[in-house]
Each structure stands twice: as structure tokens, then as C-alpha cells.
Design a protein around this motif. Structure first.
Motif, PDB file in Angstrom:
ATOM      1  N   HIS A  14      -3.616   7.571  28.038  1.00 45.36           N
ATOM      2  CA  HIS A  14      -2.977   7.711  26.737  1.00 45.36           C
ATOM      3  C   HIS A  14      -3.808   6.945  25.724  1.00 45.36           C
ATOM      4  O   HIS A  14      -4.160   5.777  25.950  1.00 45.36           O
ATOM      5  N   ALA A  15      -4.144   7.603  24.618  1.00 49.14           N
ATOM      6  CA  ALA A  15      -4.953   6.995  23.546  1.00 49.14           C
ATOM      7  C   ALA A  15      -6.250   6.407  24.096  1.00 49.14           C
ATOM      8  O   ALA A  15      -6.700   5.337  23.672  1.00 49.14           O
ATOM      9  N   GLY A  16      -6.853   7.113  25.054  1.00 47.15           N
ATOM     10  CA  GLY A  16      -8.140   6.701  25.594  1.00 47.15           C
ATOM     11  C   GLY A  16      -8.091   5.587  26.610  1.00 47.15           C
ATOM     12  O   GLY A  16      -9.142   5.156  27.103  1.00 47.15           O
ATOM     13  N   LYS A  17      -6.900   5.119  26.982  1.00 50.22           N
ATOM     14  CA  LYS A  17      -6.766   4.032  27.938  1.00 50.22           C
ATOM     15  C   LYS A  17      -5.991   4.510  29.160  1.00 50.22           C
ATOM     16  O   LYS A  17      -5.111   5.361  29.047  1.00 50.22           O
ATOM     17  N   ARG A  18      -6.317   3.937  30.314  1.00 52.25           N
ATOM     18  CA  ARG A  18      -5.662   4.345  31.551  1.00 52.25           C
ATOM     19  C   ARG A  18      -4.180   4.011  31.511  1.00 52.25           C
ATOM     20  O   ARG A  18      -3.757   3.005  30.929  1.00 52.25           O
ATOM     21  N   LEU A  19      -3.393   4.835  32.151  1.00 55.22           N
ATOM     22  CA  LEU A  19      -1.985   4.542  32.320  1.00 55.22           C
ATOM     23  C   LEU A  19      -1.822   3.340  33.256  1.00 55.22           C
ATOM     24  O   LEU A  19      -2.748   2.961  33.970  1.00 55.22           O
ATOM     25  N   ASN A  20      -0.624   2.737  33.247  1.00 54.88           N
ATOM     26  CA  ASN A  20      -0.355   1.590  34.121  1.00 54.88           C
ATOM     27  C   ASN A  20      -0.200   2.061  35.567  1.00 54.88           C
ATOM     28  O   ASN A  20      -1.136   1.976  36.351  1.00 54.88           O
ATOM     29  N   SER A  21       0.984   2.505  35.921  1.00 56.93           N
ATOM     30  CA  SER A  21       1.244   3.088  37.245  1.00 56.93           C
ATOM     31  C   SER A  21       2.486   3.962  37.109  1.00 56.93           C
ATOM     32  O   SER A  21       3.607   3.480  37.267  1.00 56.93           O
ATOM     33  N   PRO A  22       2.306   5.240  36.757  1.00 61.19           N
ATOM     34  CA  PRO A  22       3.453   6.131  36.575  1.00 61.19           C
ATOM     35  C   PRO A  22       4.450   6.027  37.726  1.00 61.19           C
ATOM     36  O   PRO A  22       4.061   5.961  38.900  1.00 61.19           O
ATOM     37  N   ASN A  23       5.742   6.017  37.361  1.00 58.35           N
ATOM     38  CA  ASN A  23       6.786   5.640  38.305  1.00 58.35           C
ATOM     39  C   ASN A  23       7.761   6.767  38.617  1.00 58.35           C
ATOM     40  O   ASN A  23       8.033   7.064  39.767  1.00 58.35           O
ATOM     41  N   ASP A  24       8.311   7.395  37.578  1.00 59.01           N
ATOM     42  CA  ASP A  24       9.274   8.474  37.779  1.00 59.01           C
ATOM     43  C   ASP A  24       8.971   9.582  36.796  1.00 59.01           C
ATOM     44  O   ASP A  24       8.395   9.347  35.721  1.00 59.01           O
ATOM     45  N   VAL A  25       9.398  10.819  37.138  1.00 57.23           N
ATOM     46  CA  VAL A  25       9.001  11.983  36.358  1.00 57.23           C
ATOM     47  C   VAL A  25      10.113  13.017  36.383  1.00 57.23           C
ATOM     48  O   VAL A  25      10.784  13.205  37.410  1.00 57.23           O
ATOM     49  N   VAL A  26      10.331  13.674  35.242  1.00 55.54           N
ATOM     50  CA  VAL A  26      11.243  14.810  35.129  1.00 55.54           C
ATOM     51  C   VAL A  26      10.566  15.869  34.269  1.00 55.54           C
ATOM     52  O   VAL A  26       9.750  15.555  33.408  1.00 55.54           O
ATOM     53  N   VAL A  27      10.918  17.133  34.510  1.00 54.04           N
ATOM     54  CA  VAL A  27      10.339  18.237  33.755  1.00 54.04           C
ATOM     55  C   VAL A  27      11.453  18.932  32.978  1.00 54.04           C
ATOM     56  O   VAL A  27      12.449  19.363  33.566  1.00 54.04           O
ATOM     57  N   ALA A  28      11.277  19.034  31.666  1.00 55.13           N
ATOM     58  CA  ALA A  28      12.266  19.703  30.824  1.00 55.13           C
ATOM     59  C   ALA A  28      12.120  21.219  30.953  1.00 55.13           C
ATOM     60  O   ALA A  28      11.140  21.733  31.500  1.00 55.13           O
ATOM     61  N   ILE A  84       0.747  -4.905  39.736  1.00 51.55           N
ATOM     62  CA  ILE A  84       1.118  -6.292  39.993  1.00 51.55           C
ATOM     63  C   ILE A  84       1.646  -6.529  41.405  1.00 51.55           C
ATOM     64  O   ILE A  84       1.765  -7.678  41.823  1.00 51.55           O
ATOM     65  N   GLN A  85       1.968  -5.457  42.128  1.00 50.08           N
ATOM     66  CA  GLN A  85       2.479  -5.604  43.498  1.00 50.08           C
ATOM     67  C   GLN A  85       1.446  -5.064  44.484  1.00 50.08           C
ATOM     68  O   GLN A  85       1.251  -3.840  44.572  1.00 50.08           O
ATOM     69  N   PRO A  86       0.773  -5.922  45.221  1.00 49.04           N
ATOM     70  CA  PRO A  86      -0.324  -5.475  46.096  1.00 49.04           C
ATOM     71  C   PRO A  86       0.085  -4.411  47.106  1.00 49.04           C
ATOM     72  O   PRO A  86      -0.749  -3.594  47.511  1.00 49.04           O
ATOM     73  N   ARG A  87       1.360  -4.383  47.524  1.00 46.49           N
ATOM     74  CA  ARG A  87       1.795  -3.403  48.517  1.00 46.49           C
ATOM     75  C   ARG A  87       2.102  -2.046  47.904  1.00 46.49           C
ATOM     76  O   ARG A  87       2.417  -1.106  48.629  1.00 46.49           O
ATOM     77  N   GLU A  88       2.035  -1.940  46.570  1.00 43.81           N
ATOM     78  CA  GLU A  88       2.443  -0.696  45.918  1.00 43.81           C
ATOM     79  C   GLU A  88       1.356  -0.082  45.041  1.00 43.81           C
ATOM     80  O   GLU A  88       1.638   0.755  44.193  1.00 43.81           O
ATOM     81  N   GLY A  89       0.115  -0.470  45.247  1.00 41.69           N
ATOM     82  CA  GLY A  89      -0.974   0.095  44.452  1.00 41.69           C
ATOM     83  C   GLY A  89      -2.268  -0.626  44.754  1.00 41.69           C
ATOM     84  O   GLY A  89      -2.339  -1.475  45.650  1.00 41.69           O
ATOM     85  N   TYR A  90      -3.286  -0.284  43.979  1.00 35.41           N
ATOM     86  CA  TYR A  90      -4.600  -0.873  44.185  1.00 35.41           C
ATOM     87  C   TYR A  90      -4.903  -1.984  43.184  1.00 35.41           C
ATOM     88  O   TYR A  90      -6.021  -2.489  43.140  1.00 35.41           O
ATOM     89  N   GLY A  91      -3.903  -2.371  42.368  1.00 30.68           N
ATOM     90  CA  GLY A  91      -4.138  -3.401  41.369  1.00 30.68           C
ATOM     91  C   GLY A  91      -4.956  -2.872  40.210  1.00 30.68           C
ATOM     92  O   GLY A  91      -5.111  -1.665  40.015  1.00 30.68           O
ATOM     93  N   GLY A  92      -5.495  -3.780  39.416  1.00 25.09           N
ATOM     94  CA  GLY A  92      -6.299  -3.392  38.264  1.00 25.09           C
ATOM     95  C   GLY A  92      -5.771  -3.989  36.978  1.00 25.09           C
ATOM     96  O   GLY A  92      -4.715  -4.626  36.943  1.00 25.09           O
ATOM     97  N   GLN A  93      -6.492  -3.781  35.924  1.00 24.14           N
ATOM     98  CA  GLN A  93      -6.155  -4.322  34.615  1.00 24.14           C
ATOM     99  C   GLN A  93      -5.186  -3.403  33.886  1.00 24.14           C
ATOM    100  O   GLN A  93      -5.391  -2.188  33.847  1.00 24.14           O
ATOM    101  N   GLN A  94      -4.138  -3.985  33.310  1.00 24.27           N
ATOM    102  CA  GLN A  94      -3.230  -3.187  32.491  1.00 24.27           C
ATOM    103  C   GLN A  94      -3.887  -2.914  31.144  1.00 24.27           C
ATOM    104  O   GLN A  94      -4.205  -3.833  30.400  1.00 24.27           O
ATOM    105  N   GLU A  95      -4.097  -1.631  30.838  1.00 25.50           N
ATOM    106  CA  GLU A  95      -4.771  -1.252  29.604  1.00 25.50           C
ATOM    107  C   GLU A  95      -3.805  -0.869  28.489  1.00 25.50           C
ATOM    108  O   GLU A  95      -4.124  -1.025  27.313  1.00 25.50           O
TER     109      GLU A  95
END
Length: 295
Positions: free
Chosen positions: A106-120, A135-146
Motif C-alpha cells: 500500500h502506497a509503495g510500502k509492504r503490508l504488515n501481515s494480513p490477518n482476515d479477509v472478506v469479499v463484498a 512480532i510473533q516468531p511462531r506466526e511469520g518470518y518477522g521483518g520491519q513494519q513499513e
């Protein structure tokens, strides 16, 4: 004979039980029903997507999954997934056999970690983007929040543009539309990492894909309102630390279905009168007397 779930007599048959279908997850999440009657659900720390089928039982459908969390489907049957690891919303056109990213920035920066989704109904893909996979090592690969804040976004089905729609929540999580799609419900689970954080559901008016000022719809306790869904009559069904909690369209709590573990997410079957529910390590099924507003 009294009803097993007082206050929910019109929504759940008197002989219904919360039936365990499968267990063994590290943290279950994101159930979605397929056309063949199977249910896909996430084991986020296990880095896998599980599959349950009434004839075949339980198996691993995708491993590694790059930490899938929430899933949904559109009216054409295509599947969508939120991937903590890929920091993306993914789509599958072949019932989960393969996945392609459809929203990563979004706006040229990576998303954080998409969590839930719905389709209209118009094909717009709405998703939440808290930082759990960072922020949770067991739930992702980590990284910088952009992204400077955690938001709810809409992916435009025509242009592919990712548009920020809700920016006034701490950690937006579960999503659901009212049956007429005039209201978007969003859970805030910031209490998981902050004792003064939120554990409530907010409601936002929606018109022409614009989102108005939100309000607190309900505060859920014990635990958190993680995944949510609405039924055809506008009742909101929420996960919590003690079971399923059900709210009237005006925010009144109608009743609860107790569970032996924390409930994390849920989905209505589009094939049969069932609600599928994920707990911290299990998948459950509950007979219901209503249909879901969405998948």
C-alpha cells in the motif's frame, strides 16, 4: 426440556451440540468451506493449512503454508487467504491447490501481515493488517513494519489498487459485513500485547465503498473477539475466550455457546445448515437454524 443455549432458541436447534471434528493444531484459525464439503483451516504456528472432509477425515492440505491465517471465498467460489509470511493477500482459483498474491503493498510500502479477509458482492476484497506476523516468531518470518499504522484495506477488483479504508483502530483483526453490506464490523485484538489495549468490535457505516465514522458495537469478554461472521438476519457471531458469543444487530448480547477452549474463528457453510468453528487446537461443527450473510 430447556434449550441448551438460552437466548439462542431461534438460531440454534434444541438438539445441537458443539461437535469436535478434528484437533492437533497449534493455534487453529481461518475456516472456509469448499464446494465438495471439505473445510480448510489454518494452523498458524504449525505453518500449515489443514483439511477436513466428512468422508476423508483430517489431513494437511498445504505445508509449509507461509503462515496462512484467515480464509474466505467469493460468490464464484474462488478462495482468498491472508499470509503472514508472504505479507500478502493470496487468491486460489483451484480450491487451494495453488495460490497467487493479489495484494502486497500500500502506497509503495509492504503490508504488515494480513490477518482476515472478506469479499463484498461487488468483488472488493477487504482485509485487516495488524503486525502479528512481524512480532510473533511462531506466526511469520518477522521483518520491519513499513506501514505507519494498522489498517483495514480494500482491494479494488477492477484496478488492483489497495485503498486504506479504516485507519483509527489499534490492531484491526476479524471482519464481517452486515447482510446489506451497509455496515462493516471489525474486531480489535490489541489487548493481546497491551493490558490497556482493546477487545471490542467496532461498526462502520459503508456507502459507495466509502467508510464513515466507527462506533463500539460490543465489548467481548473473556478473551478477544477474533473472528466474526453475521447471519442472514444480521446477528453477529463472535469468537471469545469462553465460546461463541452472539449479538443482536443493536449490539445486545443474546447468548453464548460454551466451548472447552478459546474460540478463534468461524464460518457458515453455504451448503448445509452448519457453522464451522476453530478453537485454539480444534475444528468444531454446530448445527444452526440460520444461513450466513456471507461466506
Amino acid at each position: 426440556m430447556s434449550h441448551p443455549f438460552p437466548g439462542l432458541e431461534a438460531l440454534i436447534p434444541a438438539d445441537a451440540v458443539l461437535e469436535k471434528l478434528a484437533d492437533g493444531a497449534t493455534w487453529g484459525e481461518g475456516p472456509v468451506c469448499l464446494e465438495d464439503g471439505a473445510v480448510l483451516w489454518s494452523d498458524i504456528p504449525g505453518n500449515r493449512v489443514l483439511r477436513w472432509h466428512p468422508q476423508d477425515g483430517s489431513s494437511a492440505a498445504l505445508q509449509p503454508s507461509h503462515f496462512h491465517n484467515g480464509h474466505t471465498r467469493d460468490e464464484g467460489g474462488r478462495l482468498y487467504a491472508c499470509s503472514h509470511g508472504e505479507r500478502a493477500v493470496l487468491r486460489s482459483d483451484d480450491a487451494g491447490q495453488s495460490w497467487q498474491p493479489v495484494a502486497t503493498h500500500h502506497a509503495g510500502k509492504r503490508l504488515n501481515s494480513p490477518n482476515d479477509v472478506v469479499v463484498a458482492r461487488d468483488g472488493g476484497v477487504w482485509f485487516s493488517d495488524p503486525p502479528y506476523g512481524l512480532i510473533q516468531p511462531r506466526e511469520g518470518y518477522g521483518g520491519q513494519q513499513e506501514q505507519p499504522v494498522c489498517r483495514v484495506y480494500r482491494l479494488d477488483p477492477e484496478t488492483g489498487e489497495v485503498e486504506a479504508k479504516v485507519s483509527d483502530m489499534l490492531w484491526p483483526n476479524g471482519l464481517a459485513f452486515s447482510p446489506d453490506e451497509a455496515t462493516l464490523y471489525v474486531t480489535d485484538t490489541s489487548r493481546t500485547h497491551d493490558l490497556v489495549g482493546h477487545h471490542h468490535i467496532r461498526a462502520y457505516p459503508v456507502a459507495a465503498n466509502g467508510v464513515g465514522e466507527g462506533r463500539v458495537f460490543a465489548v467481548v469478554s473473556p478473551g478477544m473477539p477474533d473472528g466474526i461472521r453475521t447471519d442472514e438476519h444480521g446477528h453477529l457471531w463472535s469468537s471469545s475466550g469462553s465460546g461463541l458469543q452472539v449479538f443482536a444487530p443493536d449490539g445486545r448480547k443474546l447468548g453464548e455457546v460454551p466451548a472447552p477452549e478459546a474460540i478463534t474463528n468461524l464460518t457458515f457453510s453455504h451448503l448445509e445448515p452448519f457453522l464451522y468453528v476453530t478453537g485454539s487446537d480444534s475444528l468444531y461443527r454446530l448445527a444452526v437454524s440460520v444461513r450466513g450473510a456471507r461466506f
